[in-house]
Write a protein that holds these residues in place. Structure first.
Motif, PDB file in Angstrom:
ATOM      1  N   GLN A 148       0.804  -1.218   0.000  1.00  0.00           N
ATOM      2  CA  GLN A 148       0.000   0.000   0.000  1.00  0.00           C
ATOM      3  C   GLN A 148       0.840   1.272   0.000  1.00  0.00           C
ATOM      4  O   GLN A 148       0.465   2.263  -0.626  1.00  0.00           O
ATOM      5  CB  GLN A 148      -0.947  -0.026   1.202  1.00  0.00           C
ATOM      6  N   LYS A 149       1.998   1.241   0.666  1.00  0.00           N
ATOM      7  CA  LYS A 149       2.797   2.459   0.779  1.00  0.00           C
ATOM      8  C   LYS A 149       3.823   2.613  -0.343  1.00  0.00           C
ATOM      9  O   LYS A 149       4.207   3.735  -0.686  1.00  0.00           O
ATOM     10  CB  LYS A 149       3.518   2.507   2.125  1.00  0.00           C
ATOM     11  N   HIS A 150       4.259   1.495  -0.915  1.00  0.00           N
ATOM     12  CA  HIS A 150       5.370   1.586  -1.866  1.00  0.00           C
ATOM     13  C   HIS A 150       5.023   1.096  -3.273  1.00  0.00           C
ATOM     14  O   HIS A 150       5.456   1.706  -4.252  1.00  0.00           O
ATOM     15  CB  HIS A 150       6.577   0.841  -1.307  1.00  0.00           C
ATOM     16  N   TYR A 151       4.255   0.013  -3.374  1.00  0.00           N
ATOM     17  CA  TYR A 151       3.821  -0.423  -4.706  1.00  0.00           C
ATOM     18  C   TYR A 151       2.522   0.268  -5.131  1.00  0.00           C
ATOM     19  O   TYR A 151       2.067   0.094  -6.251  1.00  0.00           O
ATOM     20  CB  TYR A 151       3.625  -1.938  -4.744  1.00  0.00           C
ATOM     21  N   MET A 152       1.930   1.011  -4.216  1.00  0.00           N
ATOM     22  CA  MET A 152       0.741   1.824  -4.510  1.00  0.00           C
ATOM     23  C   MET A 152      -0.468   0.985  -4.935  1.00  0.00           C
ATOM     24  O   MET A 152      -1.199   1.331  -5.861  1.00  0.00           O
ATOM     25  CB  MET A 152       1.051   2.893  -5.568  1.00  0.00           C
ATOM     26  N   VAL A 153      -0.645  -0.169  -4.270  1.00  0.00           N
ATOM     27  CA  VAL A 153      -1.789  -1.029  -4.562  1.00  0.00           C
ATOM     28  C   VAL A 153      -2.498  -1.362  -3.253  1.00  0.00           C
ATOM     29  O   VAL A 153      -1.931  -1.252  -2.176  1.00  0.00           O
ATOM     30  CB  VAL A 153      -1.354  -2.333  -5.263  1.00  0.00           C
ATOM     31  N   SER A 154      -3.756  -1.791  -3.357  1.00  0.00           N
ATOM     32  CA  SER A 154      -4.490  -2.217  -2.176  1.00  0.00           C
ATOM     33  C   SER A 154      -4.095  -3.646  -1.828  1.00  0.00           C
ATOM     34  O   SER A 154      -3.914  -4.489  -2.711  1.00  0.00           O
ATOM     35  CB  SER A 154      -6.003  -2.135  -2.426  1.00  0.00           C
ATOM     36  N   ALA A 155      -3.935  -3.918  -0.535  1.00  0.00           N
ATOM     37  CA  ALA A 155      -3.563  -5.259  -0.078  1.00  0.00           C
ATOM     38  C   ALA A 155      -3.876  -5.351   1.411  1.00  0.00           C
ATOM     39  O   ALA A 155      -3.092  -4.919   2.245  1.00  0.00           O
ATOM     40  CB  ALA A 155      -2.083  -5.522  -0.334  1.00  0.00           C
ATOM     41  N   ARG A 156      -5.045  -5.919   1.730  1.00  0.00           N
ATOM     42  CA  ARG A 156      -5.426  -5.997   3.138  1.00  0.00           C
ATOM     43  C   ARG A 156      -6.594  -6.969   3.327  1.00  0.00           C
ATOM     44  O   ARG A 156      -7.224  -7.399   2.380  1.00  0.00           O
ATOM     45  CB  ARG A 156      -5.843  -4.609   3.657  1.00  0.00           C
ATOM     46  N   GLU A 157      -6.866  -7.270   4.601  1.00  0.00           N
ATOM     47  CA  GLU A 157      -8.017  -8.097   4.936  1.00  0.00           C
ATOM     48  C   GLU A 157      -9.293  -7.272   4.776  1.00  0.00           C
ATOM     49  O   GLU A 157      -9.318  -6.080   5.056  1.00  0.00           O
ATOM     50  CB  GLU A 157      -7.922  -8.602   6.379  1.00  0.00           C
ATOM     51  N   ASP A 158     -10.365  -7.942   4.353  1.00  0.00           N
ATOM     52  CA  ASP A 158     -11.668  -7.288   4.230  1.00  0.00           C
ATOM     53  C   ASP A 158     -12.726  -8.379   4.221  1.00  0.00           C
ATOM     54  O   ASP A 158     -12.910  -9.080   3.225  1.00  0.00           O
ATOM     55  CB  ASP A 158     -11.747  -6.457   2.955  1.00  0.00           C
ATOM     56  N   SER A 159     -13.396  -8.528   5.349  1.00  0.00           N
ATOM     57  CA  SER A 159     -14.359  -9.619   5.504  1.00  0.00           C
ATOM     58  C   SER A 159     -15.542  -9.507   4.547  1.00  0.00           C
ATOM     59  O   SER A 159     -16.248 -10.488   4.306  1.00  0.00           O
ATOM     60  CB  SER A 159     -14.871  -9.663   6.946  1.00  0.00           C
ATOM     61  N   SER A 160     -15.764  -8.328   3.989  1.00  0.00           N
ATOM     62  CA  SER A 160     -16.891  -8.143   3.080  1.00  0.00           C
ATOM     63  C   SER A 160     -16.571  -8.610   1.658  1.00  0.00           C
ATOM     64  O   SER A 160     -17.462  -8.712   0.815  1.00  0.00           O
ATOM     65  CB  SER A 160     -17.312  -6.666   3.043  1.00  0.00           C
ATOM     66  N   GLU A 161     -15.274  -8.895   1.387  1.00  0.00           N
ATOM     67  CA  GLU A 161     -14.862  -9.322   0.059  1.00  0.00           C
ATOM     68  C   GLU A 161     -14.837 -10.844  -0.044  1.00  0.00           C
ATOM     69  O   GLU A 161     -14.635 -11.545   0.948  1.00  0.00           O
ATOM     70  CB  GLU A 161     -13.463  -8.776  -0.271  1.00  0.00           C
ATOM     71  N   ALA A 162     -15.030 -11.354  -1.248  1.00  0.00           N
ATOM     72  CA  ALA A 162     -14.954 -12.796  -1.482  1.00  0.00           C
ATOM     73  C   ALA A 162     -13.561 -13.294  -1.123  1.00  0.00           C
ATOM     74  O   ALA A 162     -12.562 -12.750  -1.572  1.00  0.00           O
ATOM     75  CB  ALA A 162     -15.252 -13.106  -2.949  1.00  0.00           C
ATOM     76  N   GLY A 163     -13.497 -14.314  -0.275  1.00  0.00           N
ATOM     77  CA  GLY A 163     -12.206 -14.839   0.166  1.00  0.00           C
ATOM     78  C   GLY A 163     -11.650 -14.152   1.390  1.00  0.00           C
ATOM     79  O   GLY A 163     -10.673 -14.607   1.973  1.00  0.00           O
TER      80      GLY A 163
END
Length: 208
Positions: free
Chosen positions: A151-166
């Protein structure tokens, strides 16, 4: 005279079209002042991917030093992902097959589910894809460090999110990093078009 002018104009157009495309450097730049030959000059500084330490599918430690002088494609995924990961990996396989014999190109895939995606799981995953050697490395490690570098260096989203599939949310982008560890492009990894553009831009960086 008119014909000569027309020919010169067409020649200029041709030469212009033959010039190599110059890829931008992405991220927020900063201007710093330094002394050169006794004079103060300003220099534009671009962000770089910082050092990291993860484990790959062979149980080996992988650090930023392993990518010194390399062009590489980074992405984020998890092995049980039911949505965008399968098409992303199919598209990265195209990149892998196109450049697997070029020692200057690498691929770095970070799992965002390190609790499940252990070294043995990543090893099986790589084998199922038909990936061998270290050109394409699948890495796991400390969860927060993976999220932070994504998130800070590659500028992409990457995190847990219980509302998302998987149970996780992550970007579908492939991130192109140059030999100076600066980001030079981001591509839709779920599409053929994005993957083709990525491969073209890798070729451009190889000529830089």
């Amino acid at each position: 005279m008119k014909n000569i002018t027309s020919c010169l104009f067409l020649l200029l157009l041709f030469l212009s079209s033959c010039q190599s495309k110059k890829l931008p450097i992405l991220g927020d730049s900063d201007v710093v002042k330094k002394i050169v030959d006794g004079k103060e000059v300003e220099e534009t500084v671009y962000p770089v991917i910082p050092d990291f330490s993860f484990q790959n599918q062979y149980g080996e430690t992988v650090t930023a030093k392993d990518f010194d002088g390399k062009i590489y494609v980074a992405d984020f995924f998890f092995t049980t992902c039911p949505t965008i990961c399968p098409p992303m990996k199919r598209n990265l396989l195209k990149v892998y097959k196109a450049f697997q014999d070029n020692p200057e190109v690498k691929i770095l895939s970070h799992t965002i589910d390190p609790d499940h995606d252990t070294v043995p799981i990543l090893s099986t995953y790589a084998k199922d894809l038909g990936v061998t050697g270290t050109m394409w490395q699948f890495v796991t490690g400390d969860r927060e460090k993976i999220y932070e570098i994504g998130q800070k260096h590659y500028m992409v989203s990457a995190r847990e999110d219980s509302s998302e599939a998987g149970g996780y949310i992550h970007s579908g982008h492939f991130v192109l990093v140059d030999k100076n560890k600066q980001i030079r492009g981001m591509y839709d990894g779920t599409t053929d078009e994005g993957t083709k553009e990525l491969m073209k831009d890798i070729e451009i960086l190889l000529k830089e």
